[in-house]
Design a protein around this motif. Structure first.
Motif, PDB file in Angstrom:
ATOM      1  N   ALA A  31     104.076  89.310  19.277  1.00  0.00           N
ATOM      2  CA  ALA A  31     102.858  89.463  18.477  1.00  0.00           C
ATOM      3  C   ALA A  31     101.657  88.801  19.135  1.00  0.00           C
ATOM      4  O   ALA A  31     101.785  87.878  19.941  1.00  0.00           O
ATOM      5  CB  ALA A  31     103.060  88.866  17.089  1.00  0.00           C
ATOM      6  N   LYS A  32     100.484  89.278  18.758  1.00  0.00           N
ATOM      7  CA  LYS A  32      99.234  88.567  18.973  1.00  0.00           C
ATOM      8  C   LYS A  32      98.958  87.832  17.667  1.00  0.00           C
ATOM      9  O   LYS A  32      99.038  88.426  16.587  1.00  0.00           O
ATOM     10  CB  LYS A  32      98.080  89.518  19.276  1.00  0.00           C
ATOM     11  N   VAL A  33      98.622  86.548  17.747  1.00  0.00           N
ATOM     12  CA  VAL A  33      98.533  85.730  16.546  1.00  0.00           C
ATOM     13  C   VAL A  33      97.175  85.051  16.442  1.00  0.00           C
ATOM     14  O   VAL A  33      96.694  84.458  17.415  1.00  0.00           O
ATOM     15  CB  VAL A  33      99.651  84.668  16.523  1.00  0.00           C
ATOM     16  N   VAL A  34      96.576  85.152  15.261  1.00  0.00           N
ATOM     17  CA  VAL A  34      95.355  84.416  14.949  1.00  0.00           C
ATOM     18  C   VAL A  34      95.752  83.240  14.078  1.00  0.00           C
ATOM     19  O   VAL A  34      96.345  83.416  13.007  1.00  0.00           O
ATOM     20  CB  VAL A  34      94.329  85.306  14.226  1.00  0.00           C
ATOM     21  N   LEU A  35      95.439  82.041  14.557  1.00  0.00           N
ATOM     22  CA  LEU A  35      95.790  80.814  13.857  1.00  0.00           C
ATOM     23  C   LEU A  35      94.602  80.361  13.023  1.00  0.00           C
ATOM     24  O   LEU A  35      93.527  80.099  13.557  1.00  0.00           O
ATOM     25  CB  LEU A  35      96.145  79.710  14.863  1.00  0.00           C
ATOM     26  N   GLY A  36      94.787  80.260  11.728  1.00  0.00           N
ATOM     27  CA  GLY A  36      93.727  79.784  10.856  1.00  0.00           C
ATOM     28  C   GLY A  36      94.091  78.456  10.236  1.00  0.00           C
ATOM     29  O   GLY A  36      95.219  78.266   9.775  1.00  0.00           O
ATOM     30  N   ASP A  37      93.136  77.491  10.232  1.00  0.00           N
ATOM     31  CA  ASP A  37      93.440  76.183   9.651  1.00  0.00           C
ATOM     32  C   ASP A  37      92.154  75.377   9.529  1.00  0.00           C
ATOM     33  O   ASP A  37      91.119  75.760  10.084  1.00  0.00           O
ATOM     34  CB  ASP A  37      94.447  75.418  10.516  1.00  0.00           C
ATOM     35  N   VAL A  38      92.261  74.259   8.814  1.00  0.00           N
ATOM     36  CA  VAL A  38      91.154  73.289   8.760  1.00  0.00           C
ATOM     37  C   VAL A  38      91.413  72.122   9.698  1.00  0.00           C
ATOM     38  O   VAL A  38      90.557  71.251   9.848  1.00  0.00           O
ATOM     39  CB  VAL A  38      90.945  72.767   7.324  1.00  0.00           C
ATOM     40  N   ARG A  39      92.571  72.082  10.316  1.00  0.00           N
ATOM     41  CA  ARG A  39      92.906  71.049  11.297  1.00  0.00           C
ATOM     42  C   ARG A  39      92.519  71.591  12.674  1.00  0.00           C
ATOM     43  O   ARG A  39      93.350  72.099  13.419  1.00  0.00           O
ATOM     44  CB  ARG A  39      94.395  70.704  11.230  1.00  0.00           C
ATOM     45  N   HIS A  40      91.234  71.471  12.986  1.00  0.00           N
ATOM     46  CA  HIS A  40      90.689  72.180  14.131  1.00  0.00           C
ATOM     47  C   HIS A  40      91.285  71.717  15.462  1.00  0.00           C
ATOM     48  O   HIS A  40      91.627  72.546  16.318  1.00  0.00           O
ATOM     49  CB  HIS A  40      89.171  72.031  14.154  1.00  0.00           C
ATOM     50  N   GLU A  41      91.424  70.437  15.642  1.00  0.00           N
ATOM     51  CA  GLU A  41      91.947  69.935  16.926  1.00  0.00           C
ATOM     52  C   GLU A  41      93.376  70.408  17.150  1.00  0.00           C
ATOM     53  O   GLU A  41      93.719  70.904  18.227  1.00  0.00           O
ATOM     54  CB  GLU A  41      91.878  68.399  16.943  1.00  0.00           C
ATOM     55  N   GLU A  42      94.216  70.286  16.131  1.00  0.00           N
ATOM     56  CA  GLU A  42      95.609  70.721  16.265  1.00  0.00           C
ATOM     57  C   GLU A  42      95.702  72.238  16.420  1.00  0.00           C
ATOM     58  O   GLU A  42      96.530  72.741  17.191  1.00  0.00           O
ATOM     59  CB  GLU A  42      96.407  70.272  15.041  1.00  0.00           C
ATOM     60  N   GLY A  43      94.864  72.967  15.698  1.00  0.00           N
ATOM     61  CA  GLY A  43      94.892  74.424  15.791  1.00  0.00           C
ATOM     62  C   GLY A  43      94.485  74.917  17.165  1.00  0.00           C
ATOM     63  O   GLY A  43      95.118  75.822  17.726  1.00  0.00           O
ATOM     64  N   ARG A  44      93.426  74.334  17.716  1.00  0.00           N
ATOM     65  CA  ARG A  44      92.987  74.742  19.058  1.00  0.00           C
ATOM     66  C   ARG A  44      94.030  74.377  20.110  1.00  0.00           C
ATOM     67  O   ARG A  44      94.262  75.133  21.061  1.00  0.00           O
ATOM     68  CB  ARG A  44      91.646  74.095  19.386  1.00  0.00           C
ATOM     69  N   ALA A  45      94.667  73.222  19.946  1.00  0.00           N
ATOM     70  CA  ALA A  45      95.698  72.805  20.901  1.00  0.00           C
ATOM     71  C   ALA A  45      96.881  73.771  20.873  1.00  0.00           C
ATOM     72  O   ALA A  45      97.438  74.130  21.920  1.00  0.00           O
ATOM     73  CB  ALA A  45      96.156  71.384  20.589  1.00  0.00           C
ATOM     74  N   LEU A  46      97.273  74.214  19.684  1.00  0.00           N
ATOM     75  CA  LEU A  46      98.386  75.159  19.584  1.00  0.00           C
ATOM     76  C   LEU A  46      98.016  76.501  20.197  1.00  0.00           C
ATOM     77  O   LEU A  46      98.819  77.107  20.916  1.00  0.00           O
ATOM     78  CB  LEU A  46      98.791  75.345  18.118  1.00  0.00           C
ATOM     79  N   ALA A  47      96.791  76.956  19.958  1.00  0.00           N
ATOM     80  CA  ALA A  47      96.353  78.223  20.559  1.00  0.00           C
ATOM     81  C   ALA A  47      96.371  78.131  22.079  1.00  0.00           C
ATOM     82  O   ALA A  47      96.793  79.076  22.769  1.00  0.00           O
ATOM     83  CB  ALA A  47      94.954  78.580  20.062  1.00  0.00           C
TER      84      ALA A  47
END
Length: 248
Positions: A31-47
């Motif tokens: 899949a192509k996945v869009v990660l949505g969250d309010v934990r911006h640092e962790e979300g960007r790191a996972l992406a």
């Protein structure tokens, strides 16, 4: 491998816990996945960890504009949107008589209104894609009561009912809607070190807590075409908690 090849999936609350486990598994399955969250640092790191098959979008699930923005991000980045996992949620352990109206409303806004906005926001994109799958993360707290969790259980019962109603409305458009009802899962939100895990698991047939990866595997099934005739249902992963009265 490849069970989600060609599909674009949006996951709310994707920066950690069950959402992160879902994101990792979905990317491995094509899949192509869009990660949505309010934990911006962790979300960007996972992406960044997941590479070009994932991107991050800031998503406060209580905000209609934020939902519109992440759906647009999915379509602009990957061309379509095929599945949504409404994973974001919060829990407040508090006896009912000590729960303030503000605390109750906070849980409702995230767990219930957030799911409603997610469903409503993705429908046009999924219709344009010819159909899709919406997976709402509820809880066994949406099928049975739990002490000191009245606000949480109220919202999870609402998610189960909302999922059934949405399935009836959206089925003619080829959009399936199901809910997952996990039991106690070892994630940061549940903060297991502070809880008596022996008390939590002694009455379970499987005698253990669940893992985020086990919930992710169920979400994968529901997001994939393998579940093409499943809609309006609850899928329970609780180690047997709801099976009956424990013997010990």
């Amino acid at each position: 491998m490849g069970r989600l090849t060609g599909k674009v999936v949006l996951i709310s609350g994707a920066a950690r816990g069950q959402g992160a486990a879902e994101a990792r598994l979905f990317v491995r399955e094509g899949a192509k996945v869009v990660l949505g969250d309010v934990r911006h640092e962790e979300g960007r790191a996972l992406a960044e960890e997941l590479g070009p098959d994932a991107c991050y979008g800031e998503l406060d699930v209580r905000d209609e504009d934020a939902w519109r923005a992440v759906v647009a991000l999915a379509r602009e980045t990957y061309g379509r949107l095929d599945a949504l996992v409404n994973n974001a949620g919060i829990v407040r352990h508090q006896p009912l008589e000590r729960t303030s109206v503000a605390e109750y409303r906070e849980v409702v806004e995230v767990n219930q209104v957030g799911v409603f906005l997610g469903i409503r926001s993705v429908v046009p994109a999924m219709r344009a894609a010819g159909g899709g799958s919406i997976v709402n993360i509820a809880s066994i707290g949406g099928l049975s009561g739990m002490p000191a969790m009245s606000a949480y259980c109220a919202t999870k019962f609402a998610v189960v009912g909302m999922s059934r109603s949405a399935a009836m409305e959206l089925g003619p458009s080829g959009i399936r809607v199901n809910s997952i009802c996990p039991g106690h899962i070892d994630t940061p939100m549940n903060d297991l070190p502070k809880l008596n895990t022996q008390w939590l698991t002694r009455g379970l047939p499987l005698r253990r807590t669940g893992t985020a990866e086990e919930v992710a595997a169920l979400a994968l099934f529901l997001a994939s075409d393998e579940s093409s005739y499943c809609t309006g249902s609850e899928f329970v992963a609780d180690g047997g908690r709801l099976a009956g009265t424990p013997l010990v």
